[in-house]
Design a protein around this motif. Structure first.
Motif, PDB file in Angstrom:
ATOM      1  N   PHE A  49       3.911   8.348  44.814  1.00 24.42           N
ATOM      2  CA  PHE A  49       4.533   7.248  44.084  1.00 24.42           C
ATOM      3  C   PHE A  49       3.513   6.616  43.145  1.00 24.42           C
ATOM      4  CE2 PHE A  49       3.345   6.103  48.381  1.00 24.42           C
ATOM      5  CZ  PHE A  49       2.539   4.998  48.226  1.00 24.42           C
ATOM      6  N   ASP A  50       4.035   5.965  42.103  1.00 27.51           N
ATOM      7  CA  ASP A  50       3.188   5.310  41.111  1.00 27.51           C
ATOM      8  C   ASP A  50       2.649   3.993  41.658  1.00 27.51           C
ATOM      9  OD1 ASP A  50       3.634   7.333  39.237  1.00 27.51           O
ATOM     10  OD2 ASP A  50       5.378   6.313  38.381  1.00 27.51           O
ATOM     11  N   ILE A  51       1.432   3.650  41.232  1.00 27.62           N
ATOM     12  CA  ILE A  51       0.807   2.370  41.562  1.00 27.62           C
ATOM     13  C   ILE A  51       0.313   1.746  40.267  1.00 27.62           C
ATOM     14  CG2 ILE A  51       0.163   2.811  43.949  1.00 27.62           C
ATOM     15  CD1 ILE A  51      -2.592   3.751  42.849  1.00 27.62           C
ATOM     16  N   GLU A  52       0.233   0.427  40.257  1.00 28.03           N
ATOM     17  CA  GLU A  52      -0.258  -0.297  39.087  1.00 28.03           C
ATOM     18  C   GLU A  52      -0.635  -1.706  39.527  1.00 28.03           C
ATOM     19  OE1 GLU A  52       2.774  -1.111  36.140  1.00 28.03           O
ATOM     20  OE2 GLU A  52       4.298  -0.981  37.684  1.00 28.03           O
ATOM     21  N   GLU A  53      -1.139  -2.478  38.576  1.00 23.56           N
ATOM     22  CA  GLU A  53      -1.471  -3.869  38.850  1.00 23.56           C
ATOM     23  C   GLU A  53      -0.316  -4.534  39.581  1.00 23.56           C
ATOM     24  OE1 GLU A  53      -2.351  -7.922  36.277  1.00 23.56           O
ATOM     25  OE2 GLU A  53      -2.841  -5.977  35.413  1.00 23.56           O
ATOM     26  N   PRO A 108     -11.037   6.560  34.794  1.00 19.00           N
ATOM     27  CA  PRO A 108      -9.865   7.298  34.297  1.00 19.00           C
ATOM     28  C   PRO A 108      -9.937   8.779  34.647  1.00 19.00           C
ATOM     29  CG  PRO A 108     -10.798   5.911  32.573  1.00 19.00           C
ATOM     30  CD  PRO A 108     -11.748   5.885  33.724  1.00 19.00           C
ATOM     31  N   HIS A 109      -8.774   9.352  34.892  1.00 17.57           N
ATOM     32  CA  HIS A 109      -8.601  10.797  35.088  1.00 17.57           C
ATOM     33  C   HIS A 109      -9.456  11.341  36.223  1.00 17.57           C
ATOM     34  CE1 HIS A 109      -6.147  10.706  31.529  1.00 17.57           C
ATOM     35  NE2 HIS A 109      -7.137  10.088  30.889  1.00 17.57           N
ATOM     36  N   LYS A 141      -5.619  -4.013  38.737  1.00 13.76           N
ATOM     37  CA  LYS A 141      -5.578  -3.664  37.321  1.00 13.76           C
ATOM     38  C   LYS A 141      -5.566  -2.139  37.196  1.00 13.76           C
ATOM     39  CE  LYS A 141      -7.798  -4.687  32.913  1.00 13.76           C
ATOM     40  NZ  LYS A 141      -8.932  -5.286  32.222  1.00 13.76           N
ATOM     41  N   GLY A 142      -4.825  -1.643  36.207  1.00  6.92           N
ATOM     42  CA  GLY A 142      -4.786  -0.211  35.960  1.00  6.92           C
ATOM     43  C   GLY A 142      -3.546   0.449  36.523  1.00  6.92           C
ATOM     44  N   LYS A 143      -3.518   1.783  36.463  1.00  7.16           N
ATOM     45  CA  LYS A 143      -2.368   2.578  36.908  1.00  7.16           C
ATOM     46  C   LYS A 143      -2.859   3.853  37.565  1.00  7.16           C
ATOM     47  CE  LYS A 143       0.499   1.198  32.996  1.00  7.16           C
ATOM     48  NZ  LYS A 143       1.254   1.672  31.848  1.00  7.16           N
ATOM     49  N   VAL A 203      -1.673  10.621  56.135  1.00  9.62           N
ATOM     50  CA  VAL A 203      -2.639  11.369  55.328  1.00  9.62           C
ATOM     51  C   VAL A 203      -2.519  10.877  53.899  1.00  9.62           C
ATOM     52  CG1 VAL A 203      -3.343  13.650  54.518  1.00  9.62           C
ATOM     53  CG2 VAL A 203      -2.517  13.351  56.867  1.00  9.62           C
ATOM     54  N   ARG A 204      -3.645  10.363  53.351  1.00 14.18           N
ATOM     55  CA  ARG A 204      -3.599   9.674  52.072  1.00 14.18           C
ATOM     56  C   ARG A 204      -4.579  10.249  51.063  1.00 14.18           C
ATOM     57  NH1 ARG A 204      -5.507   5.057  55.777  1.00 14.18           N
ATOM     58  NH2 ARG A 204      -4.435   6.549  57.030  1.00 14.18           N
ATOM     59  N   ILE A 205      -4.219  10.056  49.805  1.00 14.52           N
ATOM     60  CA  ILE A 205      -5.066  10.382  48.667  1.00 14.52           C
ATOM     61  C   ILE A 205      -4.489   9.630  47.472  1.00 14.52           C
ATOM     62  CG2 ILE A 205      -3.770  12.447  47.992  1.00 14.52           C
ATOM     63  CD1 ILE A 205      -6.544  13.751  47.350  1.00 14.52           C
ATOM     64  N   PHE A 206      -5.301   9.334  46.484  1.00 11.38           N
ATOM     65  CA  PHE A 206      -4.782   8.700  45.266  1.00 11.38           C
ATOM     66  C   PHE A 206      -5.584   9.160  44.077  1.00 11.38           C
ATOM     67  CE2 PHE A 206      -7.811   5.747  47.083  1.00 11.38           C
ATOM     68  CZ  PHE A 206      -8.584   5.380  45.995  1.00 11.38           C
ATOM     69  N   ARG A 207      -5.017   8.898  42.909  1.00 12.94           N
ATOM     70  CA  ARG A 207      -5.691   9.277  41.671  1.00 12.94           C
ATOM     71  C   ARG A 207      -5.413   8.260  40.580  1.00 12.94           C
ATOM     72  NH1 ARG A 207      -2.314  14.236  38.933  1.00 12.94           N
ATOM     73  NH2 ARG A 207      -0.293  13.221  38.903  1.00 12.94           N
ATOM     74  N   ASN A 208      -6.332   8.241  39.630  1.00 15.76           N
ATOM     75  CA  ASN A 208      -6.150   7.465  38.413  1.00 15.76           C
ATOM     76  C   ASN A 208      -5.823   8.482  37.330  1.00 15.76           C
ATOM     77  OD1 ASN A 208      -6.354   6.060  36.038  1.00 15.76           O
ATOM     78  ND2 ASN A 208      -8.292   5.083  36.516  1.00 15.76           N
ATOM     79  N   ASN A 209      -4.577   8.562  36.956  1.00 15.03           N
ATOM     80  CA  ASN A 209      -4.154   9.514  35.927  1.00 15.03           C
ATOM     81  C   ASN A 209      -3.918   8.818  34.585  1.00 15.03           C
ATOM     82  OD1 ASN A 209      -1.886   8.161  36.799  1.00 15.03           O
ATOM     83  ND2 ASN A 209      -0.577   9.959  36.908  1.00 15.03           N
ATOM     84  N   SER A 210      -4.605   7.685  34.394  1.00 14.51           N
ATOM     85  CA  SER A 210      -4.448   6.923  33.159  1.00 14.51           C
ATOM     86  C   SER A 210      -5.742   6.966  32.346  1.00 14.51           C
ATOM     87  CB  SER A 210      -4.078   5.467  33.477  1.00 14.51           C
ATOM     88  OG  SER A 210      -5.211   4.755  33.926  1.00 14.51           O
ATOM     89  N   ASP A 211      -5.732   6.272  31.212  1.00 17.75           N
ATOM     90  CA  ASP A 211      -6.896   6.218  30.325  1.00 17.75           C
ATOM     91  C   ASP A 211      -7.758   4.977  30.542  1.00 17.75           C
ATOM     92  OD1 ASP A 211      -6.192   8.615  29.066  1.00 17.75           O
ATOM     93  OD2 ASP A 211      -4.900   7.579  27.623  1.00 17.75           O
ATOM     94  N   GLU A 212      -7.447   4.167  31.561  1.00 13.02           N
ATOM     95  CA  GLU A 212      -8.218   2.955  31.843  1.00 13.02           C
ATOM     96  C   GLU A 212      -8.675   2.958  33.299  1.00 13.02           C
ATOM     97  OE1 GLU A 212      -5.774  -0.716  32.026  1.00 13.02           O
ATOM     98  OE2 GLU A 212      -4.061   0.612  31.815  1.00 13.02           O
TER      99      GLU A 212
END
Length: 144
Positions: free
Chosen positions: A89-93, A56-57, A77-79, A104-113
């Motif tokens: 854009f948002d990603i999730e399960e 997370p985060h 699983k997750g967001k 050019v790519r990057i991603f983050r987990n901005n959730s609590d799981e």
């Protein structure tokens, strides 16, 4: 080390539960936990595959692109959020994202799981058969 089984035409491994991925780590090119590369483990020779648990985060600490390989991210699983070039854009399960080598790519987990995903990398435009036409039915009775 995961449980392994090998035969003439296969290599199989059991990595454990998704939650156990935290026990896997890599040192290069950056230190990271929760990432299991399958290439050496399974003797893969036409693709790069990793199974990932992203806490997370957290964010990938750098933008990147590839010279020849496209990537496919399969989120199980997750967001979080994904960025390619200037698009965020948002990603999730259930989300799947293909990125061309020059994207050019990057991603983050901005959730609590935890965010769990599979990443597959292969040389762009290398598939000669991209559907079931590559399959060959073997005339052999199915007996389980």
């Amino acid at each position: 080390m995961p449980e392994m089984k090998k035969g003439t035409n296969y290599t199989a491994a059991h990595l454990g539960k998704w939650e156990d991925l935290k026990d896997y780590k890599m040192e290069e090119p950056v230190k990271a936990r929760g990432k299991a590369f399958l290439n050496d483990l399974l003797d893969l020779n036409s693709m790069e595959v990793s199974i990932n648990s992203f806490p997370p985060h957290t964010s990938v600490p750098f933008h990147h692109k590839h010279g020849e390989n496209e990537e496919l991210y399969i989120f199980v699983k997750g967001k979080g959020q994904f960025q390619v070039d200037e698009d965020v854009f948002d990603i999730e399960e259930g989300s799947v994202v293909r990125v061309a080598p020059t994207g050019v790519r990057i991603f983050r987990n901005n959730s609590d799981e935890n965010l769990y995903f599979i990443c597959v990398q292969a040389k762009e435009n290398s598939l000669q058969h991209n559907n079931i036409s590559d399959g060959i039915v073997v005339e052999k009775p199915v007996e389980w």
